[in-house]
Design an enzyme around this catalytic site. Sequence first.
Site, PDB file in Angstrom:
ATOM      1  N   LYS A  43       0.919  -1.408  -0.332  1.00  5.73           N
ATOM      2  CA  LYS A  43       0.023   0.290  -0.116  1.00  5.73           C
ATOM      3  C   LYS A  43       0.613   1.354  -0.258  1.00  5.73           C
ATOM      4  CE  LYS A  43      -3.412  -2.322   3.209  1.00  5.73           C
ATOM      5  NZ  LYS A  43      -3.920  -2.050   4.513  1.00  5.73           N
ATOM      6  N   GLY A  44       2.585   0.787   0.062  1.00  2.95           N
ATOM      7  CA  GLY A  44       2.630   2.672   0.709  1.00  2.95           C
ATOM      8  C   GLY A  44       3.021   3.703  -0.663  1.00  2.95           C
ATOM      9  N   ASP A 100       7.235   3.433  -2.198  1.00  4.51           N
ATOM     10  CA  ASP A 100       8.134   4.220  -1.519  1.00  4.51           C
ATOM     11  C   ASP A 100       9.464   4.300  -0.677  1.00  4.51           C
ATOM     12  OD1 ASP A 100       7.152   1.825   0.087  1.00  4.51           O
ATOM     13  OD2 ASP A 100       5.927   2.051   1.388  1.00  4.51           O
ATOM     14  N   ASP A 103      14.612  -1.503   0.673  1.00  2.00           N
ATOM     15  CA  ASP A 103      15.234  -0.968   2.171  1.00  2.00           C
ATOM     16  C   ASP A 103      16.228  -2.265   2.120  1.00  2.00           C
ATOM     17  OD1 ASP A 103      16.033  -1.524   4.712  1.00  2.00           O
ATOM     18  OD2 ASP A 103      13.724  -2.626   5.430  1.00  2.00           O
ATOM     19  N   LYS A 131      16.741   3.271   1.007  1.00  2.00           N
ATOM     20  CA  LYS A 131      17.720   2.911   3.015  1.00  2.00           C
ATOM     21  C   LYS A 131      19.056   1.609   2.169  1.00  2.00           C
ATOM     22  CE  LYS A 131      14.729   2.481   6.465  1.00  2.00           C
ATOM     23  NZ  LYS A 131      14.167   1.399   7.185  1.00  2.00           N
ATOM     24  N   PHE A 152      12.928   3.719  10.816  1.00  2.00           N
ATOM     25  CA  PHE A 152      12.330   3.339  10.391  1.00  2.00           C
ATOM     26  C   PHE A 152      11.460   4.322  10.492  1.00  2.00           C
ATOM     27  CE2 PHE A 152       8.398   1.160   9.936  1.00  2.00           C
ATOM     28  CZ  PHE A 152       8.467   0.609   9.351  1.00  2.00           C
ATOM     29  N   LEU A 153      10.688   4.716   8.840  1.00  4.62           N
ATOM     30  CA  LEU A 153      10.420   5.208   8.721  1.00  4.62           C
ATOM     31  C   LEU A 153       8.561   5.407   8.832  1.00  4.62           C
ATOM     32  CD1 LEU A 153      12.070   6.940   5.476  1.00  4.62           C
ATOM     33  CD2 LEU A 153      12.153   7.378   8.102  1.00  4.62           C
ATOM     34  N   ASP A 159       3.708   3.383   6.869  1.00  4.01           N
ATOM     35  CA  ASP A 159       3.669   2.923   6.938  1.00  4.01           C
ATOM     36  C   ASP A 159       4.341   2.209   9.315  1.00  4.01           C
ATOM     37  OD1 ASP A 159       3.410   0.457   6.469  1.00  4.01           O
ATOM     38  OD2 ASP A 159       2.196  -0.177   7.903  1.00  4.01           O
ATOM     39  N   ARG A 165       0.934   5.688   8.381  1.00  9.42           N
ATOM     40  CA  ARG A 165       0.111   6.554   6.089  1.00  9.42           C
ATOM     41  C   ARG A 165      -0.642   8.044   6.434  1.00  9.42           C
ATOM     42  NH1 ARG A 165       1.217   2.013   3.943  1.00  9.42           N
ATOM     43  NH2 ARG A 165       0.461  -0.306   5.096  1.00  9.42           N
TER      44      ARG A 165
HETATM   45  P1  IMP Z   1      12.410  -4.183   1.180  1.00  9.08           P
HETATM   46  O1  IMP Z   1      11.844  -5.819   0.840  1.00  9.08           O
HETATM   47  O2  IMP Z   1      13.093  -4.906   2.682  1.00  9.08           O
HETATM   48  O3  IMP Z   1      13.587  -3.702   0.437  1.00  9.08           O
HETATM   49  O4  IMP Z   1      11.201  -3.951   2.279  1.00  9.08           O
HETATM   50  C1  IMP Z   1      10.422  -3.307   1.374  1.00  9.08           C
HETATM   51  C2  IMP Z   1       8.986  -3.015   2.065  1.00  9.08           C
HETATM   52  O5  IMP Z   1       9.675  -2.867   3.477  1.00  9.08           O
HETATM   53  C3  IMP Z   1       8.756  -1.601   1.820  1.00  9.08           C
HETATM   54  O6  IMP Z   1       7.720  -1.603   0.586  1.00  9.08           O
HETATM   55  C4  IMP Z   1       8.040  -0.913   2.338  1.00  9.08           C
HETATM   56  O7  IMP Z   1       6.408  -0.927   3.018  1.00  9.08           O
HETATM   57  C5  IMP Z   1       8.332  -1.783   4.346  1.00  9.08           C
HETATM   58  N1  IMP Z   1       9.723  -0.927   4.177  1.00  9.08           N
HETATM   59  C6  IMP Z   1      10.606  -0.945   3.953  1.00  9.08           C
HETATM   60  N2  IMP Z   1      11.364   0.056   5.360  1.00  9.08           N
HETATM   61  C7  IMP Z   1      10.104   0.770   5.868  1.00  9.08           C
HETATM   62  C8  IMP Z   1      10.310   1.733   7.012  1.00  9.08           C
HETATM   63  O8  IMP Z   1      11.222   1.798   7.010  1.00  9.08           O
HETATM   64  N3  IMP Z   1       9.282   2.263   6.480  1.00  9.08           N
HETATM   65  C9  IMP Z   1       8.251   1.279   6.715  1.00  9.08           C
HETATM   66  N4  IMP Z   1       8.112   0.048   5.971  1.00  9.08           N
HETATM   67  C10 IMP Z   1       8.671   0.365   5.069  1.00  9.08           C
HETATM   68 MG    MG Z   2       5.965  -1.298   0.911  1.00 11.11          MG
END
Ligand code: IMP
Ligand code: MG
Length: 177
Positions: A43-44, A100, A103, A131, A152-153, A159, A165
């Site tokens: 949803k982000g 959004d 990470d 990040k 953590f954002l 969210d 959100r």
């Molecule tokens: P990744 O697979 O670890 O790159 O994470 C991606 C997903 O994790 C993003 O679409 C977000 O929904 C969630 N996410 C990662 N870091 C944060 C954060 O700092 N705040 C909120 N959601 C996050």
């Molecule tokens: Mg997301």
Amino acid sequence: MSSQSKPHILFRREEIAATVSRLAAEIKQDYQDRCPLFIGILKGSFVFMADLIRLLDFPLEVEFIRVSSYGRGRESSGKIKVVRGLSSPIKGRDVLLIEDIVDTGLTTGFVLDYLGKKKPASLRFCSLTDKPSRRQTLVNIDYLGFTVPDKFLVGYGLDWDERFRNLPDICFLEDGD
Ligand code: IMP
Ligand code: MG
């Protein structure tokens, strides 16, 4: 962190607006004659995507995809699957994936792979934030808003356990708050 955590501002709404305008100008340059298909990861991405597309004055289409990644709290399960797929074919389309935050990179890597197999004419990636400190897999971000610290954002679509959100600024939550 808890549900009582107090968000601290990292980027104010004015700074976000300026960055989204800059991204819109870059995207317009590359896509204005191509009727691109923007695919947001739910949803982000929905707040960012809504602001971004309203700055673009050329034909484009919008789609969403939903993948399961994070459970409650901060850690990714590492296992990603599509829980809501595309409602129309993307073969031959110029696709721009919208996210959004990147990470670990696992979600984006998975989705780019998934979309790539459907043979779009082109596939690029735009993320509001990056990040890089926790990256586990290489991800190329074609259009990037902000590089962010390992915090953590929340806010502007992001969210914590489905909350925050709706904050208009990008904020961070502190451990122990
Ligand atoms: P990744 O697979 O670890 O790159 O994470 C991606 C997903 O994790 C993003 O679409 C977000 O929904 C969630 N996410 C990662 N870091 C944060 C954060 O700092 N705040 C909120 N959601 C996050
Ligand atoms: Mg997301």
